[in-house]
Structures are given as structure tokens and as C-alpha cells.
Design an enzyme around this catalytic site. Sequence first.
Site: not given
Ligand SMILES: *Cc1c(COP(=O)(O)O)cnc(C)c1O
Ligand code: SF4
Length: 344
Positions: A89-90, A93, A102, A106, A109, A269, A306
Site C-alpha cells: 500500500r505504501y 514497505r 494464531c 482475538c 481482529c 477498524d 486506518d
Molecule cells: C500498517 C501498515 C504498514 C506499516 O505502516 P507503518 O506506519 O510504517 O508502521 C504497511 N503496510 C500496510 C498495508 C499497513 O497496513
Molecule cells: S489480532 Fe488477529 S492476527 Fe493478531 S493474533 Fe489476534 S487473531 Fe491473530
Amino acid sequence: MKECKKQQDSITNSIQLAEYFQIDQKSIDLVIQKYPMKIPHHYLSIIKKNGDSLWKQAVPDIRELEINQLKDDPLHEENQSPTPNLIHRYPDRAVFLVSDQCAMYCRYCMRKRKIGHDILFDNDFVEKGIAYIRNHKDIRDIILSGGDPLMLDDKKLDSILKRLKKIHHIEMIRIHTRIPCVLPQRITHDLAEILQKYHPIYLNTHFNHPDEITPESKKACSILADAGIPLGCQTVLLKGVNDSPQIMQKLMQKLVQIRVKPYYIHHPDPVRGTGHFRLPIQTGLKIMEYLQGNISGLCVPRYMIDLPKGGGKVPLQPDYIDQSKSPRLIVRNYKGELFEYPDG
Ligand SMILES: *Cc1c(COP(=O)(O)O)cnc(C)c1O
Ligand code: SF4
């Protein structure tokens, strides 16, 4: 509560859970048909009573089945996946999903749609992901996520890290994991030895409540920190779990005591099945306002939302500038006192 014998096993059905707590088996059975349950014994052992902050994170709630406007994948992660297990997305990274397992499921999640459903994460997926990363020289930072990447066995993890490390444009690797909180026994010296071969490795863990910081978690974090791995924490703001300034303050202070630097507080979210954890942005802003100034700057994370449809993360801050006094710059401090600042 009964003494937990087998540390490695986890609770996955209502009959097992009923051995420890008084529960409404019928509603739990209903929920887990759609959203499975998994609670490792360590986490079960730190739940103090029905309905407490830890319970709410681990035990299915009938409200997960409510029909509402919430979406399975509001962040459009699947649209931003050039290969099935990579989210790019970015610019610099990408998130690389390397495990569908897992230690705990959670209840809040954000990837609830996938968790516990055994989507195939075969070697082919991993190969495709690595090939994509190799072909995209703009990616500097790889975030291993899942599921939980530390659910992979040492050998598998070692092999993925080794291959990523060989790619020249990868400058750092991050691991996003809830294991130090929910299954701290998984963090062994053997694991730390593997990780430290691939420095710089950063690890962001995930604690949501001060009661989750146990001697076992402290030990897990010290094994990692001693291996030179900088530790961060991503906390999710959750209604009825940690939505008070005092609980967050205690959590952040306890995190730095176990050498974990608070990184983000995520606003939850808008994911289907998690509506009962949602709360107004104002609650998060109030918490941030309280943290800033009242506790050490090292303990203060950023508060993130987000954006839907893959818009990415945005930090939210209380507004410290009194707009009504413009063009004079009037700034409010953490105690609410007003000061004029010489602008320009
Ligand atoms: C959160 C996230 C990241 C990492 O974001 P940082 O702000 O650098 O920690 C990278 N890619 C995706 C798709 C994300 O949701
Ligand atoms: S938050 Fe979601 S992905 Fe992370 S450990 Fe819990 S269930 Fe697994």
C-alpha cells in the site's frame, strides 16, 4: 480456576471452556461456527473473571453475529494484494502474510474474515511473495504478519528470513506478533538466536491491557531485547477493554518497564463481527490528551486510524491550537492552560 497443565494446548470449544468458567455454551457454539475460538492456556490463566477485559478479547460474544453495515474487509487489503499474501500500500514497505495461524483468535481482529479458516499458506504462496519483493526494488521494509509469523516453526521462519535477507534492497525486517502476550513460552533462546542473525530485525508486539503484562511476558520480551531486537507495541483501542485514560496510562508505563516502546494505539477498524468493540474517535483523543504530558514521552504512542478502501493510516492528535484566536497563536498545554506563542 483450575491449574493449567499443558502450556502448549489451547481451548477451542465450549465444553473445554465450561471446565474453567460459567458460560452460555449455546451462544458460544453459535458464534464459533462462523468465527472460531482459540485461547491458549497461558491467556486463559490470566483471565480473572467472566466479562473482564481479558475475557472480552478471547471469549466469543453473541454480538459478533449482529447484522449491520460493517464490512469483512473495509481496508480493501485484498484489492491491494499483488499476490495472495502480500499487501503493498505504501511506497517503501509491504506486509507479507507468512502464516495463517494464531496462538489466540482475538475477537476484535481486523482480519477476522480469515482467522482460523485454514486458508492455504503453502510454500507456493511464500515463493510468490518473495519473488514479488525481489522484483520491487522500492520496497525497503518488510513486515511479516499473518496470522502470526511466530506460529511458524523455527526452521521455517529461519528459511524465510534467510531468503529475505539475501534481497539487497531489503534494509530491515519487522515482525508483527501477539505471541509475547498470548503465548510467551514460544519465545525461546533458540528463536532469539535465529532472529538475531538477520539484524536489523524490529519486532512489534501487541498488548491491550496492563493485566496482560505477566512475568512470562516480561521474560519473553527480555529474551528478545537481549538479542538486540528493538521492541514496539501496537495496541488496539477497544470498548470495555482499555477505553479509559487510566488503563492506557498503566499499560504504557508497564510496557516500557518490560523494554517495549509503545508505537501505535489503533482505533478499531470497522470490521464485521467486531462492532461491539467500536467507540468514538473522541474517546481516543481524550486518552491521547491525558497521556501527553502526564507520563514520560517514551510511553506515548501515536493514535492511528486506518482509512477505508486502502487510504492508509493517519495519526490523530488532540488540537492544541486555539483556532478561535487566529492570527494570534494560542496554544493549550496538557493541563488545559492557555499560552500565547510567538509565531514566525
Ligand atoms: C500498517 C501498515 C504498514 C506499516 O505502516 P507503518 O506506519 O510504517 O508502521 C504497511 N503496510 C500496510 C498495508 C499497513 O497496513
Ligand atoms: S489480532 Fe488477529 S492476527 Fe493478531 S493474533 Fe489476534 S487473531 Fe491473530
